[in-house]
Design a protein around this motif. Structure first.
Motif, PDB file in Angstrom:
ATOM      1  N   ILE A  14       4.708   5.467  21.209  1.00  0.00           N
ATOM      2  CA  ILE A  14       4.338   6.536  20.267  1.00  0.00           C
ATOM      3  C   ILE A  14       4.539   6.075  18.830  1.00  0.00           C
ATOM      4  CG2 ILE A  14       4.886   8.892  19.516  1.00  0.00           C
ATOM      5  CD1 ILE A  14       5.527   9.481  22.499  1.00  0.00           C
ATOM      6  N   GLN A  15       5.631   5.337  18.570  1.00  0.00           N
ATOM      7  CA  GLN A  15       5.850   4.772  17.222  1.00  0.00           C
ATOM      8  C   GLN A  15       4.628   3.979  16.772  1.00  0.00           C
ATOM      9  OE1 GLN A  15       9.074   2.043  17.249  1.00  0.00           O
ATOM     10  NE2 GLN A  15      10.671   3.588  17.491  1.00  0.00           N
ATOM     11  N   ASN A  16       4.204   3.053  17.624  1.00  0.00           N
ATOM     12  CA  ASN A  16       3.140   2.126  17.238  1.00  0.00           C
ATOM     13  C   ASN A  16       1.805   2.826  17.037  1.00  0.00           C
ATOM     14  OD1 ASN A  16       4.838  -0.108  17.172  1.00  0.00           O
ATOM     15  ND2 ASN A  16       4.553  -0.522  19.344  1.00  0.00           N
ATOM     16  N   ILE A  17       1.457   3.741  17.936  1.00  0.00           N
ATOM     17  CA  ILE A  17       0.179   4.447  17.792  1.00  0.00           C
ATOM     18  C   ILE A  17       0.208   5.323  16.541  1.00  0.00           C
ATOM     19  CG2 ILE A  17      -1.354   6.171  18.815  1.00  0.00           C
ATOM     20  CD1 ILE A  17      -0.382   5.128  21.580  1.00  0.00           C
ATOM     21  N   THR A  18       1.292   6.057  16.351  1.00  0.00           N
ATOM     22  CA  THR A  18       1.407   6.947  15.187  1.00  0.00           C
ATOM     23  C   THR A  18       1.361   6.135  13.895  1.00  0.00           C
ATOM     24  OG1 THR A  18       2.742   8.440  16.535  1.00  0.00           O
ATOM     25  CG2 THR A  18       2.807   8.774  14.150  1.00  0.00           C
ATOM     26  N   LEU A  22      -1.648   6.506  10.991  1.00  0.00           N
ATOM     27  CA  LEU A  22      -1.317   6.916   9.623  1.00  0.00           C
ATOM     28  C   LEU A  22      -1.531   5.790   8.613  1.00  0.00           C
ATOM     29  CD1 LEU A  22       1.730   9.207  10.351  1.00  0.00           C
ATOM     30  CD2 LEU A  22      -0.575   9.905   9.682  1.00  0.00           C
ATOM     31  N   GLN A  23      -1.297   4.544   9.005  1.00  0.00           N
ATOM     32  CA  GLN A  23      -1.582   3.424   8.097  1.00  0.00           C
ATOM     33  C   GLN A  23      -3.070   3.360   7.803  1.00  0.00           C
ATOM     34  OE1 GLN A  23       0.354   0.210  10.254  1.00  0.00           O
ATOM     35  NE2 GLN A  23       2.006   0.126   8.745  1.00  0.00           N
ATOM     36  N   PHE A  24      -3.886   3.652   8.809  1.00  0.00           N
ATOM     37  CA  PHE A  24      -5.337   3.663   8.631  1.00  0.00           C
ATOM     38  C   PHE A  24      -5.733   4.731   7.614  1.00  0.00           C
ATOM     39  CE2 PHE A  24      -9.711   4.772   9.944  1.00  0.00           C
ATOM     40  CZ  PHE A  24     -10.287   3.515   9.840  1.00  0.00           C
ATOM     41  N   GLN A  25      -4.919   5.767   7.480  1.00  0.00           N
ATOM     42  CA  GLN A  25      -5.160   6.843   6.501  1.00  0.00           C
ATOM     43  C   GLN A  25      -4.448   6.563   5.169  1.00  0.00           C
ATOM     44  OE1 GLN A  25      -7.190   9.460   7.120  1.00  0.00           O
ATOM     45  NE2 GLN A  25      -7.631   8.679   9.165  1.00  0.00           N
ATOM     46  N   ASN A  26      -3.959   5.329   4.990  1.00  0.00           N
ATOM     47  CA  ASN A  26      -3.323   4.880   3.744  1.00  0.00           C
ATOM     48  C   ASN A  26      -1.969   5.519   3.451  1.00  0.00           C
ATOM     49  OD1 ASN A  26      -5.397   3.008   3.044  1.00  0.00           O
ATOM     50  ND2 ASN A  26      -6.657   4.758   2.457  1.00  0.00           N
TER      51      ASN A  26
END
Length: 124
Positions: A14-18, A22-26
């Protein structure tokens, strides 16, 4: 400047997917594994929002949220907290509010709701 998101989650999946979503959303992401690590992180760092699993080892999300609300720094004590839980049926929104939690997201996580919630609570 990107908003700082602190993810408190003991599941590495869950850490990695989340984090990726969110990184993709800057958003800038920091990840810790339990409530005590959240408090330790906040001693020396700021963040704009905390995504907090309720069921974590060492210190769970409900206790950690209550401790954050008691921090002496008023800015840190007011950080928006979003509970992430697979056990939302065990809690009412009043339970979350009484613990100092602003909103919650049910597991399995709907990532559109996750992004919308983080944006709304950080004004991003």
């Amino acid at each position: 400047m990107p908003k700082q998101v602190l993810i408190a989650e003991d599941s590495s999946v869950i850490q990695n997917i989340t984090r990726r979503v969110l990184q993709f959303q800057n958003f800038d992401i920091t990840v810790v594994k339990n409530g005590q690590q959240v408090l330790d992180y906040l001693e020396n760092n700021d963040c704009d929002i905390i995504l907090m699993d309720i069921s974590m080892p060492v210190m769970d999300g409900m206790e950690c949220a209550g401790r954050i609300r008691q921090l002496p720094d008023p800015k840190k004590a007011a950080i928006p907290i979003v509970a992430i839980t697979g056990n939302a049926k065990n809690y009412t929104m009043d339970d979350f509010r009484n613990a100092g939690i602003n909103d919650y997201i049910q597991k399995p996580i709907n990532f559109d709701i996750l992004v919308e919630t983080v944006r709304r609570l950080t004004n991003a």
